[in-house]
Design a protein around this motif. Structure first.
Motif, mmCIF file in Angstrom:
data_model
loop_
_atom_site.group_PDB
_atom_site.id
_atom_site.type_symbol
_atom_site.label_atom_id
_atom_site.label_comp_id
_atom_site.label_asym_id
_atom_site.label_seq_id
_atom_site.Cartn_x
_atom_site.Cartn_y
_atom_site.Cartn_z
ATOM 1 N N LYS A 26 28.615 -98.514 21.091
ATOM 2 C CA LYS A 26 29.232 -99.722 20.537
ATOM 3 C C LYS A 26 28.427 -100.301 19.380
ATOM 4 C CE LYS A 26 30.808 -104.335 22.011
ATOM 5 N NZ LYS A 26 30.933 -105.251 23.174
ATOM 6 N N PHE A 27 27.090 -100.280 19.483
ATOM 7 C CA PHE A 27 26.257 -100.976 18.511
ATOM 8 C C PHE A 27 25.573 -100.052 17.494
ATOM 9 C CE2 PHE A 27 26.603 -104.030 21.961
ATOM 10 C CZ PHE A 27 26.818 -105.219 21.285
ATOM 11 N N SER A 28 25.758 -98.755 17.621
ATOM 12 C CA SER A 28 25.121 -97.840 16.667
ATOM 13 C C SER A 28 25.737 -97.975 15.282
ATOM 14 C CB SER A 28 25.263 -96.394 17.157
ATOM 15 O OG SER A 28 24.695 -95.506 16.221
ATOM 16 N N HIS A 29 24.886 -98.015 14.245
ATOM 17 C CA HIS A 29 25.368 -98.096 12.862
ATOM 18 C C HIS A 29 25.336 -96.721 12.198
ATOM 19 C CE1 HIS A 29 21.161 -97.844 11.593
ATOM 20 N NE2 HIS A 29 20.903 -98.753 12.509
ATOM 21 N N VAL A 30 25.073 -95.695 12.981
ATOM 22 C CA VAL A 30 25.079 -94.311 12.527
ATOM 23 C C VAL A 30 26.156 -93.570 13.308
ATOM 24 C CG1 VAL A 30 23.715 -92.169 12.439
ATOM 25 C CG2 VAL A 30 22.619 -94.365 11.964
ATOM 26 N N GLU A 31 26.789 -92.578 12.706
ATOM 27 C CA GLU A 31 27.801 -91.815 13.430
ATOM 28 C C GLU A 31 27.201 -91.280 14.726
ATOM 29 O OE1 GLU A 31 30.915 -88.058 12.923
ATOM 30 O OE2 GLU A 31 29.392 -88.427 11.394
ATOM 31 N N THR A 32 27.791 -91.684 15.847
ATOM 32 C CA THR A 32 27.253 -91.320 17.150
ATOM 33 C C THR A 32 28.377 -90.859 18.064
ATOM 34 O OG1 THR A 32 25.507 -92.997 16.908
ATOM 35 C CG2 THR A 32 25.871 -92.112 19.115
ATOM 36 N N LEU A 33 28.242 -89.675 18.629
ATOM 37 C CA LEU A 33 29.231 -89.093 19.527
ATOM 38 C C LEU A 33 28.586 -88.888 20.890
ATOM 39 C CD1 LEU A 33 30.575 -86.397 17.032
ATOM 40 C CD2 LEU A 33 31.557 -88.649 17.478
ATOM 41 N N ILE A 34 29.420 -88.592 21.874
ATOM 42 C CA ILE A 34 28.888 -88.415 23.225
ATOM 43 C C ILE A 34 29.525 -87.216 23.896
ATOM 44 C CG2 ILE A 34 30.576 -89.893 24.409
ATOM 45 C CD1 ILE A 34 28.019 -91.002 25.984
ATOM 46 N N ILE A 35 28.777 -86.582 24.780
ATOM 47 C CA ILE A 35 29.294 -85.502 25.602
ATOM 48 C C ILE A 35 28.882 -85.791 27.041
ATOM 49 C CG2 ILE A 35 27.257 -84.056 25.143
ATOM 50 C CD1 ILE A 35 29.130 -81.617 25.313
ATOM 51 N N HIS A 36 29.833 -85.676 27.978
ATOM 52 C CA HIS A 36 29.563 -86.044 29.372
ATOM 53 C C HIS A 36 30.473 -85.220 30.289
ATOM 54 C CE1 HIS A 36 33.304 -88.433 29.680
ATOM 55 N NE2 HIS A 36 33.066 -88.763 28.427
ATOM 56 N N PRO A 37 30.209 -85.217 31.611
ATOM 57 C CA PRO A 37 30.946 -84.344 32.530
ATOM 58 C C PRO A 37 32.455 -84.577 32.555
ATOM 59 C CG PRO A 37 28.972 -85.135 33.593
ATOM 60 C CD PRO A 37 29.096 -85.902 32.306
ATOM 61 N N GLY A 38 32.892 -85.811 32.287
ATOM 62 C CA GLY A 38 34.317 -86.104 32.312
ATOM 63 C C GLY A 38 35.117 -85.317 31.294
#
Length: 326
Positions: A26-38
């Motif tokens: 939510k607060f990152s000012h850099v392109e940020t992605l996530i990978i998780h088990p879901g």
């Protein structure tokens, strides 16, 4: 331009790890992605049914390869974290790791797996990262004493929606609140045994919920609460109790404090980094005594002692500082 990927085995659950990474996104000012088990097929295991275990680590690896991140933060030590670590090693990608949980102590308490074995694995997993980020100073010291390298404190925050605007009301029979996972490692029995002395409310769910409901009939089990409802729940109690002895931090404690709710806890990692003795709460070996001392504190002053100490912006800045630096 940097592209950050967060690899975590915990994201869809209600816990401090998931809360942290949702707010980083939510607060990152850099392109940020996530990978998780879901995002993949997953399973669970009996001793910790809420945890998602990715059963497709190779697909997770392929997903990371498709994203092509320039930097990776590995949040957990499970299959997703391992896939990310292997990718970083093969492709020479700079990465940091997060140490959120006393995993070794949890496994000992839940499955009697010797701590020495788990800590051996954890050191191998973490020690090649640019920085091991842990949420408290006492956790940092513990890790360094166990041989972990370049450990740094990574602070946390409280969202504005979790700060209630309700007025403080003192109750004739003290109302004591706990928020968190309802499980064996949280040491909740110590709090629940005080059901004849205080009105106790427990917010959260977990594998011991049915057992505790049956055993402690006077305790009010609310299940999950979120957002404004949770904020108001904090504000309408007299003391927040955190009986756990196995947490590295405890975001719920700072949420309570921001709602002018004093914290009673044991003098262990997590509480010692958050609670100011005699100002925002009391720590010690006698939980009932700590609660009674908290009842004498001036609640109108508690949040003022924090002095903007906790913010998600600062949390993200610390992560970026370690992950993106040359």
């Amino acid at each position: 331009m940097p592209k950050i990927l967060i690899a975590t085995d915990s994201f869809d659950q209600v816990n401090g790890v998931s809360t942290t990474y949702r707010n980083v996104l939510k607060f990152s000012h850099v392109e940020t992605l996530i990978i998780h088990p879901g995002m993949f097929k997953w399973t669970t295991f009996r001793i910790y049914p809420e945890v998602q275990i990715c059963t497709e680590p190779f697909k997770a690896y392929q997903k990371i390869k498709l994203i092509q991140p320039t930097h990776i933060h590995i949040g957990t030590e499970g299959p997703i974290g391992l896939a990310a670590r292997i990718y970083c090693k093969i492709h020479n990608i700079p990465y940091t790791t997060g140490y959120h949980t006393k995993f070794a102590e949890y496994l000992w308490k839940l499955a009697r797996i010797p701590c020495v074995l788990t800590y051996g694995y954890l050191k191998i997993f973490h020690n090649d990262s640019k920085a091991i980020l842990t949420p408290s100073r006492s956790s940092k010291m513990e890790l360094e004493q166990r041989g972990f390298n370049h450990v740094h404190v990574w602070t946390r925050g409280v969202s504005s929606e979790l700060i209630s605007q309700k007025k403080i009301v003192k109750h004739k029979n003290p109302r004591v609140l706990y928020v968190g996972r309802v499980s064996r490692e949280k040491n909740l029995e110590v709090l629940c045994e005080l059901q004849d002395k205080f009105d106790i409310t427990i917010v959260g769910e977990g594998p011991r919920l049915k057992v505790y409901k049956k055993k402690y009939a006077k305790v009010n089990f609310l299940g999950y609460c979120f957002g404004r409802e949770l904020a108001d729940t904090y504000k309408t109690h007299d003391v927040f109790c955190f009986p756990s002895k196995t947490d590295t931090f405890g975001i719920v404690m700072i949420e309570a404090l921001m709602n002018d709710l004093p914290v009673a806890a044991f003098k262990v990692t997590g509480p010692v980094d958050i609670v100011e003795q005699g100002k925002t709460g009391y720590l010690g070996n006698d939980l009932e005594l700590n609660i009674r001392k908290c009842l004498k504190l001036d609640r109108k002053k508690i949040s003022h002692y924090l002095k903007n100490r906790w913010s998600w912006k600062t949390c993200v800045d610390i992560l970026h500082g370690h992950l993106l630096r040359s």
